[in-house]
Write an enzyme that holds these catalytic residues in place. Structure first.
Site, PDB file in Angstrom:
ATOM      1  CG  ASN A   1       5.119  -7.544 -12.126  1.00 26.55           C
ATOM      2  OD1 ASN A   1       4.673  -8.463 -12.793  1.00 26.55           O
ATOM      3  ND2 ASN A   1       4.323  -6.692 -11.501  1.00 26.55           N
TER       4      ASN A   1
ATOM      5  CD  GLU B   1       5.560  -3.181 -13.417  1.00 28.11           C
ATOM      6  OE1 GLU B   1       6.185  -3.998 -12.721  1.00 28.11           O
ATOM      7  OE2 GLU B   1       6.104  -2.390 -14.212  1.00 28.11           O
TER       8      GLU B   1
ATOM      9  CE  LYS C   1       8.394   0.605 -15.003  1.00 30.26           C
ATOM     10  NZ  LYS C   1       8.425  -0.897 -14.923  1.00 30.26           N
TER      11      LYS C   1
ATOM     12  CG  ASN D   1       4.270  -1.015 -17.035  1.00 32.19           C
ATOM     13  OD1 ASN D   1       3.235  -1.092 -16.346  1.00 32.19           O
ATOM     14  ND2 ASN D   1       5.373  -1.690 -16.739  1.00 32.19           N
TER      15      ASN D   1
ATOM     16  CB  CYS E   1       8.026  -1.576 -11.406  1.00 29.24           C
ATOM     17  SG  CYS E   1       8.933  -3.033 -10.946  1.00 29.24           S
TER      18      CYS E   1
ATOM     19  CD  GLU F   1       9.160  -2.993 -17.517  1.00 31.35           C
ATOM     20  OE1 GLU F   1       9.709  -3.428 -16.509  1.00 31.35           O
ATOM     21  OE2 GLU F   1       8.395  -2.015 -17.483  1.00 31.35           O
TER      22      GLU F   1
END
Ligand code: ING
Length: 312
Positions: free
Chosen positions: A197, A47, A127, A110, A172, A146
């Protein structure tokens, strides 16, 4: 009969803020060439592979924030990766921060991209499960913003025909949610690719820190077994800007067994020959959804649109 796909989990060690995209791509090319020597058909990168994990910082200047995003994929910095992969006949999954513009409207995701062995783009994923918070929380040792920097992916989980089978993508935190695997499982997925991550320390729940590596494998092994699919989880690992992140990138069989795993916190390639036909014995017996799954008998919660748990 077997449907073999040789997969390389291309774990990256830390990417510091000072590292340029060119330096990171050079590291990725080393792993790609090693994967070619080992006969890989597909290489999975982490990621947000191209930069340091920037959501760890609170930023307000949009130009600074956007310096971590890619306005095009491939772009000048990533074209060498696409070119070398096509030359070697290897497909890849790449996680990156996507700046998407539609007229004068900008969206930030993302994202991950899946590229076939001939260099064609198979699909993109944005994501859905964005963890962390959206406002500055100065008491934290580091931020996890995020929710501030990314929009939620609008397309959900899609499976694509590629590499001789059915391939899905996630990113993730998605791997912690059973819905991720089941929504792909309901599309017949045979190979789920997940870059991550993951900091060792989770500020809201420090009591979980010791179990970080256990939880990482637990969720991917469960997702693989409960949906009869291969799962490949690949870390950006090590100490990034003073924040340690877990490694243990892994390739998980439909049985739930880990068949290959990284054992360092650096750039490392773990390889496994994956027979997609190994999914069949799970999809046609214990997890034959058509014969055994009974959503119509699961009660009203199963059919409610937003099945949120009651407040604590
Ligand atoms: N990172 C983490 C993850 O879900 C996290 C967030 C860290 C959750 C530690 C729980 C514990 O792996 C991302 N980028 O989603």
């Amino acid at each position: 009969m077997a449907r073999w796909v040789t997969v390389g989990a291309a774990q990256l060690g830390p990417v510091q803020r000072r590292h340029s995209r060119a330096e990171v791509v050079e590291r990725m090319l080393v792993l790609l060439r090693r994967a070619a020597e080992m006969g890989c058909d597909l290489v999975v990168f982490p990621e947000l592979a191209l930069t340091t994990f920037f959501p760890r910082w609170f930023m307000t200047d949009q130009a600074e924030i956007d310096s971590f995003f890619e306005p095009e994929m491939p772009g000048p910095a990533t074209a060498p990766l696409f070119d070398e992969a096509a030359r070697l006949g290897i497909g890849f999954y790449l996680g990156y921060a996507e700046l998407a513009t539609d007229g004068d409207r900008a969206s930030r995701y993302n994202s991950s991209i899946l590229v076939e062995r001939d260099g064609s783009v198979v699909g993109k994923y944005r994501k859905v499960h964005l963890p962390g918070h959206d406002e500055h929380e100065p008491r934290r040792r580091f931020q996890h913003l995020e929710k501030r920097y990314f929009d939620v992916g609008p397309e959900g989980f899609r499976a694509f025909r590629a590499f001789g089978g059915i391939v899905g993508m996630a990113l993730c935190n998605d791997r912690r949610w059973p819905e991720t695997y089941r929504l792909l499982g309901l599309q017949g997925v045979e190979l789920v690719l997940i870059g991550y991550n993951t900091p060792v320390h989770n500020p809201p729940a420090p009591e979980h820190d010791l179990l970080g590596n256990f939880h990482n494998h637990l969720v991917m092994q469960a997702g693989a077994y409960q949906n009869g699919t291969w799962v490949v989880g690949v870390a950006k690992a090590g100490d990034e800007e003073g924040v340690p992140m877990i490694g243990q990138s892994a390739i998980v069989a439909p049985s739930g067994e880990i068949v290959a795993q990284c054992s360092t916190l650096d750039d490392e390639l773990a390889v496994a020959r994956c027979d997609l036909d190994r999914c069949t014995s799970y999809k046609t017996t214990v997890f034959d959804f058509g014969r055994h799954r009974r959503i119509e008998h699961y009660g009203p919660i199963a059919t409610q649109a937003a099945a949120l748990p009651p407040p604590l």
